[in-house]
Design a protein around this motif. Sequence first.
Motif, PDB file in Angstrom:
ATOM      1  N   SER A 190       0.841  -1.203   0.000  1.00  0.00           N
ATOM      2  CA  SER A 190       0.000   0.000   0.000  1.00  0.00           C
ATOM      3  C   SER A 190       0.873   1.249   0.000  1.00  0.00           C
ATOM      4  O   SER A 190       0.577   2.220  -0.694  1.00  0.00           O
ATOM      5  CB  SER A 190      -0.961   0.008   1.193  1.00  0.00           C
ATOM      6  N   ARG A 191       1.977   1.212   0.746  1.00  0.00           N
ATOM      7  CA  ARG A 191       2.893   2.356   0.781  1.00  0.00           C
ATOM      8  C   ARG A 191       3.599   2.541  -0.565  1.00  0.00           C
ATOM      9  O   ARG A 191       3.948   3.655  -0.930  1.00  0.00           O
ATOM     10  CB  ARG A 191       3.936   2.197   1.887  1.00  0.00           C
ATOM     11  N   ASN A 192       3.795   1.443  -1.298  1.00  0.00           N
ATOM     12  CA  ASN A 192       4.406   1.511  -2.627  1.00  0.00           C
ATOM     13  C   ASN A 192       3.375   1.741  -3.724  1.00  0.00           C
ATOM     14  O   ASN A 192       3.728   1.783  -4.901  1.00  0.00           O
ATOM     15  CB  ASN A 192       5.192   0.233  -2.922  1.00  0.00           C
ATOM     16  N   ASP A 193       2.110   1.849  -3.345  1.00  0.00           N
ATOM     17  CA  ASP A 193       1.015   2.082  -4.278  1.00  0.00           C
ATOM     18  C   ASP A 193       0.938   1.003  -5.361  1.00  0.00           C
ATOM     19  O   ASP A 193       0.700   1.293  -6.528  1.00  0.00           O
ATOM     20  CB  ASP A 193       1.133   3.476  -4.903  1.00  0.00           C
ATOM     21  N   CYS A 194       1.144  -0.243  -4.953  1.00  0.00           N
ATOM     22  CA  CYS A 194       1.010  -1.382  -5.871  1.00  0.00           C
ATOM     23  C   CYS A 194      -0.350  -2.033  -5.614  1.00  0.00           C
ATOM     24  O   CYS A 194      -0.519  -2.805  -4.667  1.00  0.00           O
ATOM     25  CB  CYS A 194       2.144  -2.384  -5.663  1.00  0.00           C
ATOM     26  N   PHE A 195      -1.314  -1.697  -6.427  1.00  0.00           N
ATOM     27  CA  PHE A 195      -2.684  -2.155  -6.223  1.00  0.00           C
ATOM     28  C   PHE A 195      -2.779  -3.679  -6.179  1.00  0.00           C
ATOM     29  O   PHE A 195      -3.439  -4.243  -5.306  1.00  0.00           O
ATOM     30  CB  PHE A 195      -3.603  -1.602  -7.321  1.00  0.00           C
ATOM     31  N   HIS A 239      -2.558  -9.545  -1.300  1.00  0.00           N
ATOM     32  CA  HIS A 239      -2.054  -9.935   0.022  1.00  0.00           C
ATOM     33  C   HIS A 239      -2.984  -9.450   1.122  1.00  0.00           C
ATOM     34  O   HIS A 239      -3.099 -10.095   2.168  1.00  0.00           O
ATOM     35  CB  HIS A 239      -0.614  -9.474   0.207  1.00  0.00           C
ATOM     36  N   GLY A 240      -3.682  -8.360   0.871  1.00  0.00           N
ATOM     37  CA  GLY A 240      -4.726  -7.932   1.803  1.00  0.00           C
ATOM     38  C   GLY A 240      -5.844  -8.961   1.873  1.00  0.00           C
ATOM     39  O   GLY A 240      -6.373  -9.255   2.945  1.00  0.00           O
ATOM     40  N   ALA A 241      -6.216  -9.532   0.731  1.00  0.00           N
ATOM     41  CA  ALA A 241      -7.250 -10.577   0.710  1.00  0.00           C
ATOM     42  C   ALA A 241      -6.774 -11.825   1.439  1.00  0.00           C
ATOM     43  O   ALA A 241      -7.551 -12.475   2.160  1.00  0.00           O
ATOM     44  CB  ALA A 241      -7.640 -10.911  -0.732  1.00  0.00           C
ATOM     45  N   ALA A 242      -5.489 -12.172   1.283  1.00  0.00           N
ATOM     46  CA  ALA A 242      -4.940 -13.324   2.010  1.00  0.00           C
ATOM     47  C   ALA A 242      -4.951 -13.047   3.513  1.00  0.00           C
ATOM     48  O   ALA A 242      -5.351 -13.900   4.311  1.00  0.00           O
ATOM     49  CB  ALA A 242      -3.526 -13.648   1.528  1.00  0.00           C
ATOM     50  N   ASN A 259       6.695  -5.401  -5.745  1.00  0.00           N
ATOM     51  CA  ASN A 259       5.851  -4.287  -6.187  1.00  0.00           C
ATOM     52  C   ASN A 259       6.413  -3.615  -7.428  1.00  0.00           C
ATOM     53  O   ASN A 259       5.686  -3.313  -8.375  1.00  0.00           O
ATOM     54  CB  ASN A 259       5.708  -3.226  -5.082  1.00  0.00           C
ATOM     55  N   ARG A 260       7.696  -3.413  -7.440  1.00  0.00           N
ATOM     56  CA  ARG A 260       8.324  -2.759  -8.584  1.00  0.00           C
ATOM     57  C   ARG A 260       8.324  -3.665  -9.814  1.00  0.00           C
ATOM     58  O   ARG A 260       8.231  -3.199 -10.947  1.00  0.00           O
ATOM     59  CB  ARG A 260       9.724  -2.290  -8.207  1.00  0.00           C
ATOM     60  N   TYR A 261       8.402  -4.954  -9.597  1.00  0.00           N
ATOM     61  CA  TYR A 261       8.316  -5.942 -10.683  1.00  0.00           C
ATOM     62  C   TYR A 261       6.930  -5.865 -11.333  1.00  0.00           C
ATOM     63  O   TYR A 261       6.807  -5.746 -12.555  1.00  0.00           O
ATOM     64  CB  TYR A 261       8.601  -7.324 -10.100  1.00  0.00           C
ATOM     65  N   VAL A 262       5.890  -5.924 -10.522  1.00  0.00           N
ATOM     66  CA  VAL A 262       4.507  -5.877 -11.005  1.00  0.00           C
ATOM     67  C   VAL A 262       4.230  -4.567 -11.742  1.00  0.00           C
ATOM     68  O   VAL A 262       3.717  -4.567 -12.867  1.00  0.00           O
ATOM     69  CB  VAL A 262       3.524  -6.057  -9.827  1.00  0.00           C
ATOM     70  N   TRP A 321      -1.421  -6.189 -16.015  1.00  0.00           N
ATOM     71  CA  TRP A 321      -2.868  -6.022 -15.869  1.00  0.00           C
ATOM     72  C   TRP A 321      -3.224  -6.278 -14.411  1.00  0.00           C
ATOM     73  O   TRP A 321      -2.812  -7.282 -13.827  1.00  0.00           O
ATOM     74  CB  TRP A 321      -3.578  -7.013 -16.795  1.00  0.00           C
ATOM     75  N   GLN A 322      -3.983  -5.344 -13.827  1.00  0.00           N
ATOM     76  CA  GLN A 322      -4.377  -5.450 -12.425  1.00  0.00           C
ATOM     77  C   GLN A 322      -5.867  -5.153 -12.301  1.00  0.00           C
ATOM     78  O   GLN A 322      -6.261  -3.986 -12.367  1.00  0.00           O
ATOM     79  CB  GLN A 322      -3.553  -4.483 -11.570  1.00  0.00           C
ATOM     80  N   PRO A 323      -6.693  -6.182 -12.178  1.00  0.00           N
ATOM     81  CA  PRO A 323      -8.131  -5.927 -12.036  1.00  0.00           C
ATOM     82  C   PRO A 323      -8.386  -4.930 -10.912  1.00  0.00           C
ATOM     83  O   PRO A 323      -7.753  -5.009  -9.861  1.00  0.00           O
ATOM     84  CB  PRO A 323      -8.711  -7.298 -11.699  1.00  0.00           C
TER      85      PRO A 323
END
Length: 185
Positions: free
Chosen positions: A57-62, A68-71, A148-151, A157-159
Amino acid sequence: MPHIDLPEGMPGITAGFSFRPETAKPMRELAHVLLHTSGNDGLSSADRELIASFVSSRNDCFFCKTSHGAAAAHLHEDGERVVNAVCAEYASAPISNKLKALLAIAEAVQIDGKRVTKDLVDKSKAGGATDTDIHDTVLIAAAFCMYNRYVDGLGTWQPRDPSAYVEMGKRMAERGYSGEPEPQK
């Protein structure tokens, strides 16, 4: 739109993993070791997933924040409520003082590893953290800066619908990270 020709229908990191299976293997193994634990001592898998979601969240990677929030929500008794509270303002979230102190370390690592101070470590130990808890927190935070930087660097694509991550989070929480991803529809 991905910056390179990634497989379609695979969200976030799964597309990059599919593109280069030889780099995916050690990255999956690291995530599995860091996040998918029995919880018998030290940090639980729920806490580890919270740290991953927080750093993301701090890296703004949705993608990483939401998956991981869902996990974490699947594993934590307070579910989504605690994940949202931690990502918004961990200092007032309904979590242990130990986890708050470890999140302060994770926050420092996310900005710059040199920001981890003796004071932050001492506060974590005073809250009950072990050397292993501190080590793993630093490594989770550092690894998720990379993930995060990889993604995001590949433009994956990030739903955007958080409900698309519920089943993914459940699968990650229950099976970990060593298996092959399933394409999204």
